[in-house]
Design an enzyme around this catalytic site. Sequence first.
Site, PDB file in Angstrom:
ATOM      1  N   GLU A  40      -9.310  43.187   7.752  1.00 44.74           N
ATOM      2  CA  GLU A  40      -8.043  43.410   9.002  1.00 44.74           C
ATOM      3  C   GLU A  40      -8.428  44.995   8.197  1.00 44.74           C
ATOM      4  OE1 GLU A  40      -3.749  42.871   9.801  1.00 44.74           O
ATOM      5  OE2 GLU A  40      -4.932  41.758   8.768  1.00 44.74           O
ATOM      6  N   THR A  70      -1.730  45.200  13.205  1.00 46.48           N
ATOM      7  CA  THR A  70      -0.228  45.689  13.087  1.00 46.48           C
ATOM      8  C   THR A  70      -0.561  46.139  14.848  1.00 46.48           C
ATOM      9  OG1 THR A  70      -0.373  47.514  11.245  1.00 46.48           O
ATOM     10  CG2 THR A  70       1.217  47.927  13.045  1.00 46.48           C
ATOM     11  N   LYS A 130       1.105  34.403  10.962  1.00 53.91           N
ATOM     12  CA  LYS A 130       1.010  35.171   9.113  1.00 53.91           C
ATOM     13  C   LYS A 130       2.550  35.189   8.639  1.00 53.91           C
ATOM     14  CE  LYS A 130       1.673  39.877   8.976  1.00 53.91           C
ATOM     15  NZ  LYS A 130       0.905  40.746   9.811  1.00 53.91           N
TER      16      LYS A 130
END
Length: 209
Positions: A40, A70, A130
């Site tokens: 990521e 993000t 998450k």
Amino acid sequence: MSGLAVLRSDRVLSVVRADDIPDATDLCHALAAGGIRTVELTFTTPNVLDHVRSCADAVSRSGVVLGVGTVQTADQATAAIDAGAQFLVTPGLRPEVAAVAVANGVPVFLGALTPTEVATAVDLGSAAVKIFPAHSMGPKYLSDLHGPYPEVELLPSGGINPDNARAYLDAGALAVCAGTGVVPPAAVAAGNWEEITARARTFVTALTS
């Protein structure tokens, strides 16, 4: 093998937060050499989409699953997918990001912490949820969440290292997120790929020990 299948197999995702990435392809290959094939890159890195565009095809051919994290807005989600991201990650509940991901058939991992947020993430189409910041709650919290949500796949992130990673897996995590302990920003900026491979290998070994 699909992106989620790779993550289920390796049980670890590397989150790269660095101000400078000299070669994203080499970075991904260094991680894969150490056993971490899900990577990521994040919007906190300057020009992150340029990095994704530069390496998406090459790393995909070598079995690396590359995503962008993000992600805060629908525009960012669309741009990331257009650049070649194979999954998206958000720090919290971002309905508009989820909508873009679902519409494009791209897995999204929405950030959540409380039971209500976990349920909302699932309702929005999160492929896995998450749990952030995981270190604030500890592995037992995952076990607690699996009480009411036994079928929800959880992806703890934040403060996970070789000493505690296995405990999160034993508590029922789909996989764990490996951060700066595996990809220190200074090592990334210096292009110290051998160090990153070694750190990845150490982390992966801890998952099975």
